[in-house]
Motif scaffolding. Structure first.
Motif, PDB file in Angstrom:
ATOM      1  N   THR A  59       0.815  -1.222   0.000  1.00 15.94           N
ATOM      2  CA  THR A  59       0.000   0.000   0.000  1.00 15.94           C
ATOM      3  C   THR A  59       0.847   1.270   0.000  1.00 15.94           C
ATOM      4  O   THR A  59       0.302   2.375  -0.060  1.00 15.94           O
ATOM      5  CB  THR A  59      -0.956   0.014   1.212  1.00 15.94           C
ATOM      6  OG1 THR A  59      -0.198   0.040   2.426  1.00 15.94           O
ATOM      7  CG2 THR A  59      -1.870  -1.199   1.198  1.00 15.94           C
ATOM      8  N   ASP A  96      -0.887 -10.998   2.857  1.00 14.67           N
ATOM      9  CA  ASP A  96      -2.154 -11.580   3.343  1.00 14.67           C
ATOM     10  C   ASP A  96      -2.148 -11.712   4.866  1.00 14.67           C
ATOM     11  O   ASP A  96      -3.173 -11.506   5.520  1.00 14.67           O
ATOM     12  CB  ASP A  96      -2.397 -12.945   2.697  1.00 14.67           C
ATOM     13  CG  ASP A  96      -2.911 -12.842   1.276  1.00 14.67           C
ATOM     14  OD1 ASP A  96      -3.397 -11.755   0.904  1.00 14.67           O
ATOM     15  OD2 ASP A  96      -2.822 -13.831   0.534  1.00 14.67           O
ATOM     16  N   TYR A  99      -2.474  -7.978   6.192  1.00 15.71           N
ATOM     17  CA  TYR A  99      -3.740  -7.321   5.857  1.00 15.71           C
ATOM     18  C   TYR A  99      -4.949  -8.249   5.948  1.00 15.71           C
ATOM     19  O   TYR A  99      -6.063  -7.836   5.639  1.00 15.71           O
ATOM     20  CB  TYR A  99      -3.648  -6.712   4.456  1.00 15.71           C
ATOM     21  CG  TYR A  99      -2.776  -5.471   4.401  1.00 15.71           C
ATOM     22  CD1 TYR A  99      -3.280  -4.232   4.798  1.00 15.71           C
ATOM     23  CD2 TYR A  99      -1.459  -5.535   3.959  1.00 15.71           C
ATOM     24  CE1 TYR A  99      -2.481  -3.099   4.752  1.00 15.71           C
ATOM     25  CE2 TYR A  99      -0.659  -4.404   3.915  1.00 15.71           C
ATOM     26  CZ  TYR A  99      -1.184  -3.189   4.310  1.00 15.71           C
ATOM     27  OH  TYR A  99      -0.391  -2.068   4.269  1.00 15.71           O
ATOM     28  N   GLU A 100      -4.692  -9.473   6.337  1.00 16.15           N
ATOM     29  CA  GLU A 100      -5.762 -10.452   6.505  1.00 16.15           C
ATOM     30  C   GLU A 100      -6.629 -10.561   5.246  1.00 16.15           C
ATOM     31  O   GLU A 100      -7.855 -10.476   5.291  1.00 16.15           O
ATOM     32  CB  GLU A 100      -6.610 -10.096   7.739  1.00 16.15           C
ATOM     33  CG  GLU A 100      -5.772 -10.158   9.019  1.00 16.15           C
ATOM     34  CD  GLU A 100      -6.555  -9.770  10.262  1.00 16.15           C
ATOM     35  OE1 GLU A 100      -7.707  -9.319  10.132  1.00 16.15           O
ATOM     36  OE2 GLU A 100      -5.985  -9.925  11.373  1.00 16.15           O
ATOM     37  N   HIS A 101      -5.925 -10.736   4.111  1.00 17.54           N
ATOM     38  CA  HIS A 101      -6.529 -10.992   2.790  1.00 17.54           C
ATOM     39  C   HIS A 101      -7.324  -9.800   2.241  1.00 17.54           C
ATOM     40  O   HIS A 101      -8.087  -9.945   1.294  1.00 17.54           O
ATOM     41  CB  HIS A 101      -7.420 -12.244   2.839  1.00 17.54           C
ATOM     42  CG  HIS A 101      -6.677 -13.470   3.264  1.00 17.54           C
ATOM     43  ND1 HIS A 101      -5.888 -14.197   2.409  1.00 17.54           N
ATOM     44  CD2 HIS A 101      -6.574 -14.079   4.475  1.00 17.54           C
ATOM     45  CE1 HIS A 101      -5.341 -15.210   3.054  1.00 17.54           C
ATOM     46  NE2 HIS A 101      -5.743 -15.162   4.315  1.00 17.54           N
ATOM     47  N   ARG A 102      -7.121  -8.615   2.834  1.00 20.97           N
ATOM     48  CA  ARG A 102      -7.776  -7.403   2.307  1.00 20.97           C
ATOM     49  C   ARG A 102      -6.733  -6.285   2.301  1.00 20.97           C
ATOM     50  O   ARG A 102      -6.622  -5.519   3.258  1.00 20.97           O
ATOM     51  CB  ARG A 102      -8.984  -7.020   3.147  1.00 20.97           C
ATOM     52  CG  ARG A 102      -9.831  -5.909   2.540  1.00 20.97           C
ATOM     53  CD  ARG A 102     -11.153  -5.775   3.285  1.00 20.97           C
ATOM     54  NE  ARG A 102     -12.009  -4.748   2.692  1.00 20.97           N
ATOM     55  CZ  ARG A 102     -12.050  -3.489   3.123  1.00 20.97           C
ATOM     56  NH1 ARG A 102     -11.308  -3.112   4.134  1.00 20.97           N
ATOM     57  NH2 ARG A 102     -12.849  -2.608   2.538  1.00 20.97           N
ATOM     58  N   GLN A 104      -5.515  -3.148   1.899  1.00 20.17           N
ATOM     59  CA  GLN A 104      -6.058  -1.795   1.764  1.00 20.17           C
ATOM     60  C   GLN A 104      -5.554  -0.951   2.930  1.00 20.17           C
ATOM     61  O   GLN A 104      -5.505  -1.413   4.075  1.00 20.17           O
ATOM     62  CB  GLN A 104      -7.590  -1.831   1.781  1.00 20.17           C
ATOM     63  CG  GLN A 104      -8.241  -0.477   1.555  1.00 20.17           C
ATOM     64  CD  GLN A 104      -9.747  -0.594   1.453  1.00 20.17           C
ATOM     65  OE1 GLN A 104     -10.285  -1.635   1.076  1.00 20.17           O
ATOM     66  NE2 GLN A 104     -10.450   0.478   1.796  1.00 20.17           N
TER      67      GLN A 104
END
Length: 281
Positions: A59, A96, A99-102, A104
């Motif tokens: 990010t 992953d 960000y735990e698969h998100r 952003q």
């Protein structure tokens, strides 16, 4: 040297550590060099336990091309750390995992610190920085965290983040480490040819000359002079040269005797973006 890849494992390891009296954190994106080594050495000297994170934070990048070009030297990074000490803890998660698969970033109010210089040219960059730094600070819960002054704007933004979020950590800014020719050490320097690496030393030469002129000339005069110097170096494309208040990062209008200033520069050398800065007073 433990190399840990998950948040749960890291927290379990730190909670069971017998030397939890003082904990230091050195956040990195890998591709380690002597500048990073200096941060680690200082952290080791000042803390019982040190965590070095190696995580290329997606990010923070404006585009995937720049992210893809970021060097991956994990095995060399581990060897460099082992030369310093085998007692550090390496935290090397995946995107992953962090960000735990998100993937952003959060949105932050840095009170204008993120709107100038780097922020003016790298949209959303400091939201990405804030997201990963806040995550690491909560996860590791260090007493001290170490950042290089080469990224001085980032350092001030991290300090603002810690103050606004009331995170109990001391942020330590460490001096810029330079190559023999004065070029600020950066993971990006490895992408330069030897000729360009020498040419890029002109950035620091200009900053040092600007510092000398700042004592007797107006700030506008110094900035205009510095910008013109790059016209004679076609291999170096100047993106910005700014003199700013070190606390607010506001570009200077008129010198104030009670204010500390720094000069900041961003330059492209054959597509490789280099930044540097210097204290002026």
């Amino acid at each position: 040297m433990p190399v840990i890849t998950t948040k749960k494992e890291l927290q379990r390891h730190l909670s069971s550590s017998p030397n939890r009296a003082s904990l230091g954190l050195v956040p990195t994106m890998g591709a380690l060099h002597p500048g990073h080594a200096a941060l680690v050495r200082q952290a080791v000297a000042e803390n019982e336990t040190v965590v070095v994170s190696i995580f290329v934070n997606p990010t923070q990048f404006e585009n995937n091309e720049d992210l893809d070009k970021y060097p991956d030297t994990f095995e060399k990074d581990i060897l460099l750390l082992e030369e310093i000490t085998k007692d550090v803890v390496v935290f090397a998660p995946t995107a992953d995992e962090i960000y735990e698969h998100r993937v952003q970033s959060k949105t932050y109010d840095f009170e204008g610190l993120d709107k100038v210089m780097e922020g003016a040219f790298r949209d959303g960059h400091f939201n990405g920085v804030g997201t990963i730094v806040e995550t690491l600070l909560h996860l590791v819960a260090p007493d001290k965290a170490y950042f290089g002054e080469k990224d001085f704007q980032q350092l001030q933004i991290v300090r603002k983040l810690v103050a606004k979020k009331d995170i109990p950590v001391t942020i330590i800014g460490c001096p810029v480490v330079r190559e023999a020719n004065g070029l600020a050490m950066s993971s990006r320097n490895g992408r330069l040819s030897e000729a360009l690496r020498q040419e890029a030393s002109f950035i620091y030469k200009t900053l040092r000359a600007a510092k000398k002129k700042f004592g007797t000339k107006s700030a506008v005069n110094v900035m205009d002079w510095a910008r013109k110097q790059f016209e004679g170096h076609p291999d170096l494309r100047l993106e910005y040269f700014v003199i700013a208040d070190v606390e607010t990062l506001t570009p200077i209008q008129k010198k104030k005797p009670e204010v500390k200033y720094r000069a900041f520069a961003a330059v492209y050398a054959d597509g490789v973006r280099l930044i540097d800065n210097i204290a002026l007073n």
